[in-house]
Design an enzyme around this catalytic site. Sequence first.
Site, PDB file in Angstrom:
ATOM      1  N   ARG B  10       0.664  -1.087  -0.107  1.00 37.78           N
ATOM      2  CA  ARG B  10       0.140  -0.272  -0.399  1.00 37.78           C
ATOM      3  C   ARG B  10       0.821   1.149   0.099  1.00 37.78           C
ATOM      4  O   ARG B  10       0.455   1.921  -0.061  1.00 37.78           O
ATOM      5  CB  ARG B  10      -1.022  -0.209   1.228  1.00 37.78           C
ATOM      6  CG  ARG B  10      -0.584   0.055   2.456  1.00 37.78           C
ATOM      7  CD  ARG B  10      -1.075   0.148   3.917  1.00 37.78           C
ATOM      8  NE  ARG B  10      -0.926  -0.466   5.090  1.00 37.78           N
ATOM      9  CZ  ARG B  10      -0.910   0.466   6.016  1.00 37.78           C
ATOM     10  NH1 ARG B  10      -2.039   1.139   6.222  1.00 37.78           N
ATOM     11  NH2 ARG B  10      -0.129  -0.095   7.508  1.00 37.78           N
ATOM     12  N   SER B  38      -4.639   5.392   5.395  1.00 39.66           N
ATOM     13  CA  SER B  38      -3.911   4.194   5.487  1.00 39.66           C
ATOM     14  C   SER B  38      -4.052   3.551   4.170  1.00 39.66           C
ATOM     15  O   SER B  38      -3.383   2.626   3.744  1.00 39.66           O
ATOM     16  CB  SER B  38      -5.853   3.191   6.191  1.00 39.66           C
ATOM     17  OG  SER B  38      -6.223   3.275   7.399  1.00 39.66           O
ATOM     18  N   GLU B  59     -18.341   4.575  -1.110  1.00 41.09           N
ATOM     19  CA  GLU B  59     -17.603   3.489  -2.656  1.00 41.09           C
ATOM     20  C   GLU B  59     -18.286   3.735  -3.154  1.00 41.09           C
ATOM     21  O   GLU B  59     -18.226   3.611  -4.779  1.00 41.09           O
ATOM     22  CB  GLU B  59     -17.071   2.524  -1.616  1.00 41.09           C
ATOM     23  CG  GLU B  59     -16.592   2.940  -0.395  1.00 41.09           C
ATOM     24  CD  GLU B  59     -16.897   2.910   0.750  1.00 41.09           C
ATOM     25  OE1 GLU B  59     -17.785   2.634   0.462  1.00 41.09           O
ATOM     26  OE2 GLU B  59     -16.085   3.154   1.785  1.00 41.09           O
ATOM     27  N   PHE B  84     -13.982  -3.427   0.153  1.00 40.06           N
ATOM     28  CA  PHE B  84     -15.853  -2.587   0.097  1.00 40.06           C
ATOM     29  C   PHE B  84     -15.112  -2.331  -1.164  1.00 40.06           C
ATOM     30  O   PHE B  84     -16.253  -1.676  -1.987  1.00 40.06           O
ATOM     31  CB  PHE B  84     -15.416  -0.780   0.819  1.00 40.06           C
ATOM     32  CG  PHE B  84     -15.310  -1.003   2.490  1.00 40.06           C
ATOM     33  CD1 PHE B  84     -15.614  -1.758   2.701  1.00 40.06           C
ATOM     34  CD2 PHE B  84     -13.709  -1.027   3.059  1.00 40.06           C
ATOM     35  CE1 PHE B  84     -15.864  -2.221   4.312  1.00 40.06           C
ATOM     36  CE2 PHE B  84     -14.067  -1.261   4.290  1.00 40.06           C
ATOM     37  CZ  PHE B  84     -14.924  -1.640   5.156  1.00 40.06           C
ATOM     38  N   HIS B 110      -5.546  -3.343   1.743  1.00 41.05           N
ATOM     39  CA  HIS B 110      -5.757  -4.289   2.912  1.00 41.05           C
ATOM     40  C   HIS B 110      -6.301  -5.395   2.299  1.00 41.05           C
ATOM     41  O   HIS B 110      -7.936  -5.926   3.142  1.00 41.05           O
ATOM     42  CB  HIS B 110      -6.701  -3.704   4.246  1.00 41.05           C
ATOM     43  CG  HIS B 110      -6.304  -2.281   4.631  1.00 41.05           C
ATOM     44  ND1 HIS B 110      -5.427  -1.263   3.740  1.00 41.05           N
ATOM     45  CD2 HIS B 110      -5.606  -2.178   6.064  1.00 41.05           C
ATOM     46  CE1 HIS B 110      -4.830  -0.489   4.498  1.00 41.05           C
ATOM     47  NE2 HIS B 110      -4.547  -0.850   6.139  1.00 41.05           N
ATOM     48  N   ASP B 118      -8.652  -6.828  12.258  1.00 43.44           N
ATOM     49  CA  ASP B 118      -9.577  -5.839  12.090  1.00 43.44           C
ATOM     50  C   ASP B 118     -10.962  -7.162  11.702  1.00 43.44           C
ATOM     51  O   ASP B 118     -12.242  -6.715  11.958  1.00 43.44           O
ATOM     52  CB  ASP B 118      -9.777  -4.380  10.749  1.00 43.44           C
ATOM     53  CG  ASP B 118      -9.044  -3.143  11.159  1.00 43.44           C
ATOM     54  OD1 ASP B 118      -9.178  -2.984  12.415  1.00 43.44           O
ATOM     55  OD2 ASP B 118      -8.910  -2.843   9.976  1.00 43.44           O
ATOM     56  N   ARG B 168      -1.768  -4.517   3.416  1.00 45.27           N
ATOM     57  CA  ARG B 168      -1.420  -3.308   4.478  1.00 45.27           C
ATOM     58  C   ARG B 168       0.001  -4.221   4.985  1.00 45.27           C
ATOM     59  O   ARG B 168       0.679  -2.949   5.575  1.00 45.27           O
ATOM     60  CB  ARG B 168      -2.412  -4.280   5.745  1.00 45.27           C
ATOM     61  CG  ARG B 168      -2.091  -2.754   7.151  1.00 45.27           C
ATOM     62  CD  ARG B 168      -3.366  -3.449   8.248  1.00 45.27           C
ATOM     63  NE  ARG B 168      -3.184  -2.915   9.733  1.00 45.27           N
ATOM     64  CZ  ARG B 168      -2.795  -3.644  10.308  1.00 45.27           C
ATOM     65  NH1 ARG B 168      -3.032  -4.686  10.408  1.00 45.27           N
ATOM     66  NH2 ARG B 168      -1.821  -2.868  11.795  1.00 45.27           N
TER      67      ARG B 168
END
Lengths: 289, 317
Positions: B10, B38, B59, B84, B110, B118, B168
């Site tokens: 990322r 993020s 989104e 998403f 991610h 998470d 991530r």
Amino acid sequence: MTKKEMLQLKMTATRVRMGVIEATHAAKSGHPGGSLSAADALTYLYFKEMQVDPENPSDPERDRFVLSKGHAAPGLYATLAERGYLPVEDLPTLRHNGSYLEGHPNMNKIPGVDMSTGSLGQGVSAACGMALAARQQEKDINVYTLLGDGEIEEGECWEAFMFACHYKLDNLCILIDVNGLQIDGPTSKVMNSEPLDQKMDAFGFNTIICNGNSFNDLEQAFLLFDRAHGSGKPTCILLHTTKGMGVSFMENDPEWHGKAPNDEQYQQAMQELQAAYDQLGKEYEQWLK
Amino acid sequence: MAEVMKIATRESYGNALVALANAGHDEVVVFDADLSASTKTCLFQKAYPKRFFDCGIAEGNMMGVAAGMSTFGYVPFVSSFAMFASGRAWEQVRNSIAYPALNVKIAATHGGLSVGEDGASHQCCEDFALMRAIPGMVVLCPADDVEARACVRAAYEHDGPVYMRFSRLATPVFHDADKYTLTIGKGETLTDGFDIAVISTGLMTSEVLKAALQLKKQGGLNARVINMPCIKPLDEELVVRAAKECKKIITVEEHSVIGGLGEAVCSVLAEKCPTPVRRIGVPDKFGHSGPAWEVLQDFGLTADNIARQIQDFAKAE
């Protein structure tokens, strides 16, 4: 607007309605109700409001139109045909295998279609992107998009409304065809969205309510959109219309949302529209004298 | 031994966006949905604030806005978490971007179980499947920093929609930045071997490399390690050649065994060169919270288990 212009627009809108009936009858499917309610707004947009050139449909400087309520494709196609983007004779190929006139608009097949739509709620987002792009390029381009009053039940519309106001897209004109009916019945019974004017106001729109089947009203509404340029407010015109407008047995009947006329119904609808057209023609001739 | 540099892809994505803009590609614009810190699009935002648009937590609308903007000649990079970008906004990607073949690049960070703490709601192990199924969509998943930056460039140069999955978790950089090139539709043979072929993607590739090295040291099993940054279109030629020459294939991915790299490889082989395949990936169940490497270990997606599986499958009749 002069009386001459008014009569010309009315005659054009009547021909657009005939195109809708021709196309859906030949297709044996499609959506006449919402095409007929929007026929006047579509006519006004393409014949009076928008800076477009059918000879050069991909001119980068043109105004853009996104039919967010993509199922009103017969209305859009008939308008584009009247305006010279495609042959009127092609309208009966609507939805036929091999025809470029897809059931819902396809920007890669149909000249004059600025965005592929059909899945409700999505076109308005694309229109926001176009308005943002025009501003980013510092171009004097207006973006118009037409939504249904059933369509706005989709959450994405409200995401787009927030976006339009947050980014102050005052070159964007959102038109909502408030014909009050959706497939399962009156919008007030299926999923009430009123008070729509207050909601759009609260979101931050320059909100205008008008009779969407009146060219005088449409002229005033678009004038107010024009005046909103520089205000930082996008415009929302709530078009109060009659679903199925112009064909007696289709008016205000949700059954005609997505049903094609059979041969008999086709004859009757065309007779009614032809009679209206002839009447307008007479008025026009009288005016010429 | 020198410390191996570790970078999360990322981070590579954010840096590559800035590099694209620095190279004079003025039509690159970037969208995010309230995750710029993020997804690392914040790096682009800082360098080019006028070309960055936060869409808020919306989104679906973001995909449509990007689609509309692309019709004016812009090349939008749209970012969110894989869950998403590929899940929530799937239908907007399908109908507003892919159907009209618009030039929008979807950058999903991610991805996979390595989201870690998470938990399952954010551990998207279905994105390859969801995106592969869309006609014309290119699906990329880089294995390290060098490849991730190459992916962004390749996506930019490709005319049409591209989905990229970034991680991530910081992972070892094993490609040589000066020599590496990425071509859409091509895989890469990292180690030559004829005993078995292991095809992997994303952060699993460095685990596979470790496993292959371990096996070679232990008992001389020579695994051919193939890195597949491009899930779609798949490098069928490379897969079929590996099947013919190695006779057995193992696929490794941080994705459901349903619809991902493993199934893509199986589809090619079933039709062109029937070959025994073992798919290592996330079985048909959800992940859970925990530090990334612990969760990966729980699902057998670490070098030790991969080595055991390779050895076991190589021996199997």
